[in-house]
Design a protein around this motif. Structure first.
Motif, mmCIF file in Angstrom:
data_model
loop_
_atom_site.group_PDB
_atom_site.id
_atom_site.type_symbol
_atom_site.label_atom_id
_atom_site.label_comp_id
_atom_site.label_asym_id
_atom_site.label_seq_id
_atom_site.Cartn_x
_atom_site.Cartn_y
_atom_site.Cartn_z
ATOM 1 N N ASP A 76 63.965 37.306 90.032
ATOM 2 C CA ASP A 76 62.644 36.777 90.362
ATOM 3 C C ASP A 76 62.849 35.633 91.348
ATOM 4 O OD1 ASP A 76 60.164 35.644 90.558
ATOM 5 O OD2 ASP A 76 59.958 35.141 88.429
ATOM 6 N N VAL A 77 62.653 35.910 92.613
ATOM 7 C CA VAL A 77 63.015 34.941 93.646
ATOM 8 C C VAL A 77 62.171 33.672 93.579
ATOM 9 C CG1 VAL A 77 63.940 36.674 95.216
ATOM 10 C CG2 VAL A 77 61.499 36.074 95.323
ATOM 11 N N ASN A 78 61.080 33.713 92.811
ATOM 12 C CA ASN A 78 60.261 32.511 92.676
ATOM 13 C C ASN A 78 60.731 31.612 91.529
ATOM 14 O OD1 ASN A 78 58.384 33.178 94.778
ATOM 15 N ND2 ASN A 78 57.474 34.704 93.399
ATOM 16 N N ALA A 79 61.648 32.124 90.723
ATOM 17 C CA ALA A 79 62.156 31.349 89.592
ATOM 18 C C ALA A 79 63.276 30.420 90.061
ATOM 19 C CB ALA A 79 62.665 32.281 88.497
ATOM 20 N N VAL A 80 63.505 29.391 89.280
ATOM 21 C CA VAL A 80 64.613 28.461 89.538
ATOM 22 C C VAL A 80 65.569 28.552 88.350
ATOM 23 C CG1 VAL A 80 65.280 26.065 89.915
ATOM 24 C CG2 VAL A 80 63.135 26.926 90.880
ATOM 25 N N VAL A 82 71.203 22.637 88.625
ATOM 26 C CA VAL A 82 72.407 21.799 88.703
ATOM 27 C C VAL A 82 72.745 21.468 90.147
ATOM 28 C CG1 VAL A 82 74.906 21.781 88.349
ATOM 29 C CG2 VAL A 82 73.398 22.530 86.502
ATOM 30 N N LEU A 83 72.723 22.483 91.016
ATOM 31 C CA LEU A 83 73.024 22.243 92.433
ATOM 32 C C LEU A 83 72.038 21.253 93.036
ATOM 33 C CD1 LEU A 83 73.830 25.877 93.631
ATOM 34 C CD2 LEU A 83 75.453 24.062 93.050
ATOM 35 N N THR A 84 70.783 21.363 92.655
ATOM 36 C CA THR A 84 69.772 20.445 93.177
ATOM 37 C C THR A 84 70.008 19.022 92.701
ATOM 38 O OG1 THR A 84 68.153 22.256 93.195
ATOM 39 C CG2 THR A 84 67.284 20.025 93.353
ATOM 40 N N GLN A 85 70.388 18.863 91.427
ATOM 41 C CA GLN A 85 70.685 17.528 90.890
ATOM 42 C C GLN A 85 71.822 16.869 91.655
ATOM 43 O OE1 GLN A 85 71.571 18.360 86.815
ATOM 44 N NE2 GLN A 85 69.419 18.646 86.221
ATOM 45 N N TYR A 86 72.838 17.651 91.994
ATOM 46 C CA TYR A 86 74.013 17.075 92.647
ATOM 47 C C TYR A 86 73.832 16.930 94.149
ATOM 48 C CZ TYR A 86 76.817 16.952 88.451
ATOM 49 O OH TYR A 86 77.305 16.623 87.211
ATOM 50 N N PHE A 87 73.216 17.907 94.794
ATOM 51 C CA PHE A 87 73.084 17.856 96.245
ATOM 52 C C PHE A 87 71.865 17.028 96.668
ATOM 53 C CE2 PHE A 87 75.443 22.172 96.683
ATOM 54 C CZ PHE A 87 76.640 21.531 96.404
ATOM 55 N N LYS A 88 70.684 17.475 96.315
ATOM 56 C CA LYS A 88 69.489 16.724 96.680
ATOM 57 C C LYS A 88 69.402 15.420 95.891
ATOM 58 C CE LYS A 88 65.670 18.875 97.694
ATOM 59 N NZ LYS A 88 64.419 19.675 97.586
ATOM 60 N N GLY A 89 69.834 15.471 94.622
ATOM 61 C CA GLY A 89 69.765 14.284 93.774
ATOM 62 C C GLY A 89 70.823 13.237 94.071
#
Length: 566
Positions: A546-550, A556-563
């Protein structure tokens, strides 16, 4: 029973001047002190009161008092998390029953204090004077370190070995997991204590002698266990327990253009962008078979289309990384087996391709070019001059373009041969895939249990030590050009897809904790300048059907990269 009162707010003592040979002088001191005689055990107790500056008690609810001491001779240490008894937690009172190993050496302790642990955090009392009087009448306690978390695990191991039966392997795996957790718990305050490894070595030697004498299990089985544990302890010693966190300059996720009809989707680009990562753009340069010397590139039109769509959503491209593969086989070709029938002709063709990619990088503002990936036979040291020629040709046109080469472990574990490719790059590239566990993912695993695989994984690979050795040798930053794992329950234990039980049921929790363990390990090594997560496509993809799901992995990647955690 001796009563000690520690004020954790206002007490103050001058810092020690002589850091090499310091002793704390408690002469005529109002501070706490304790005397005991050698070999006393359990009956020597103290009642400890912990108060605030205003005299009110410190609430010790949920805390575990740990006694830490440096013995008089300045060699051995005590870390005892086992012999405290909470008497009145809310009123800040506990009892500590000193074990015999605390009184094994006569003299004045170099340092003695209590550490109050809770949820991985701690506060310590000030030092107290601990004098051990000599006992000339009895003797026999051999001085050694006494570290209760390890002692407890060792006792369990002894029991397993002495009762070895058909379930020995199963019991041993369970014990290893417990041992790893103990090591993880020690990674905070105790990581620098070399004594832990020394104690392990000594105790295993004792057990080894007993095995030889009594035949408890085969010596070969024990040797495997011993070497593995000693390697793991050595790895733990080298982990940095300070507050240092490495912040990467390059944070990327890989996605691949396989051919003109199978490019990178917008969904993939959007999910990469959402994590805060840049794109590491992989292109499949194909040959007809494992001896074909004429690699064929993808079309520039396809390349430019991906670049255009990435730029349209604000997704930066940090690296171009061509992969050699068999036409129609995606990225499944083992480049280790590639042996072109005309090596000289291959390198001339490859140089032309790499200069072409350097042109594309320059045109599109892409700062890094990887001039190869996992080409084991071509990085044989006899071809080093060929790679130098490629490097020189690119630098002659684009001196500011940064060059790397993505070594497989087959290459970087050969530092005197294939590893010398590191001499002709700007960033040393390493593809690192640890085996984090010995079996399938189970809920309850902790990052601290898994990240040590970067120092010593379940196959005995010492990635961080090797990485640091390359930095020391070449004084060049390290780019982890690939790391990742498949989102399946045994993805933490295995890499090769033919061994993975995919069964159609993705397990993004397993992948997520693998990502987190990798990034936490990378955050402890200042030599690493960048990372590229493998990959946006199956079977390594972190993106749900489901490409709309996270997925948990993407979070985790978002926490480390964007975060900004790395």
């Amino acid at each position: 029973m001796e009563v000690m009162t520690f004020n954790i707010d206002k007490d103050r003592r001058n810092l020690v001047d002589d850091k090499q040979n310091f002793n704390i002088d408690f002469h005529d001191s109002k501070y706490n002190w304790l005397q005991a005689r050698q070999y006393e055990e359990s009956m020597r107790q103290v009642e400890v009161h912990v108060v605030h500056g205003d005299g009110s008690p410190v609430d010790l609810t949920g805390m575990n008092p740990v006694f830490e001491g440096w013995l008089p001779e300045g060699v051995y240490r005590i870390i005892d998390a086992k012999h405290s008894v909470m008497i009145d937690a809310q009123n800040g009172i506990f009892r500590f029953d000193f074990p015999a190993p605390a009184f094994q050496v006569a003299g004045s302790y170099k340092q003695a204090f209590f550490r109050l642990m809770k949820d991985g955090m701690s506060v310590t009392t000030l030092e107290f004077s601990l004098d051990v009087m000599a006992d000339k009448v009895i003797s026999g306690l051999v001085p050694s370190d006494y570290i209760t978390p390890f002692e407890d695990e060792y006792d369990k191991l002894t029991t397993i070995v002495e009762q070895a039966d058909s379930k020995f392997a199963e019991q041993l795996v369970e014990w290893k997991n417990e041992f790893n957790k103990t090591i993880g718990d020690l990674n905070g305050d105790y990581i620098s204590i070399k004594a832990l490894a020394d104690a392990l070595d000594a105790r295993l030697k004792t057990l080894e002698d007993k095995i030889k004498a009594d035949g408890l299990l085969t010596q070969a089985d024990f040797d495997v266990l011993k070497n593995e544990l000693l390697n793991r302890m050595d790895a733990v010693e080298h982990q940095d327990a300070s507050s240092f966190r490495n912040k990467l300059k390059y944070k990327t996720i890989s996605a691949t253009i396989y051919n003109d009809s199978e490019s990178i989707s917008n969904d993939q680009l959007n999910h990469i962008k959402a994590t805060g990562a840049d794109l590491a753009l992989i292109t499949m340069v194909t040959v007809n078979n494992a001896t074909d010397s004429l690699p064929t590139d993808i079309s520039v039109t396809t390349f430019n289309d991906v670049v255009k769509r990435a730029k349209a959503i604000g997704l930066n491209i940090t690296m171009i990384k061509p992969h050699l593969g068999i036409a129609g086989q995606h990225d499944s070709f083992s480049r280790k087996d590639y042996l072109p029938d005309n090596p000289d002709g291959f390198f001339e063709n490859w140089k032309d391709l790499m200069v072409h990619y350097a042109d594309l990088a320059n045109e599109n503002g892409i700062p890094i070019l990887s001039i190869g990936c996992e080409m084991f036979n071509q990085t044989d040291v006899k071809y080093l001059a060929k790679w130098q020629n490629i490097y020189n040709a690119i630098k002659a046109k684009y001196p500011n373009l940064l060059i790397t080469y993505a070594m497989s472990q087959y290459e970087f574990f050969e530092p005197e041969n294939q590893g010398q490719i590191a001499s002709v790059v700007d960033y040393i590239g390493m593809n690192i895939y640890p085996s984090y566990t010995a079996s399938e993912y189970k809920s309850g695993l902790k990052v601290r249990e898994l990240k040590g695989a970067w120092w010593n994984d379940w196959n005995g690979n010492q990635f961080m030590e090797t990485l640091d050795e390359y930095f020391d040798e070449y004084q060049k930053p390290i780019f982890v050009t690939e790391t990742g794992l498949m989102p399946y329950k045994d993805g933490l234990a295995r890499l090769i897809s033919s061994y993975i039980n995919t069964d159609g049921n993705e397990n993004y929790d397993a992948q997520a904790i693998g990502y987190k363990s990798a990034l936490e390990a990378i955050a402890k090594d200042s030599h690493i300048i960048g990372v590229s997560i493998w990959h946006a496509s199956k079977p390594f993809s972190f993106i749900s059907k489901d490409v709309n799901a996270v997925t948990p992995s993407e979070k985790v990647l978002t926490q480390y990269f964007k975060g900004g955690k790395i």
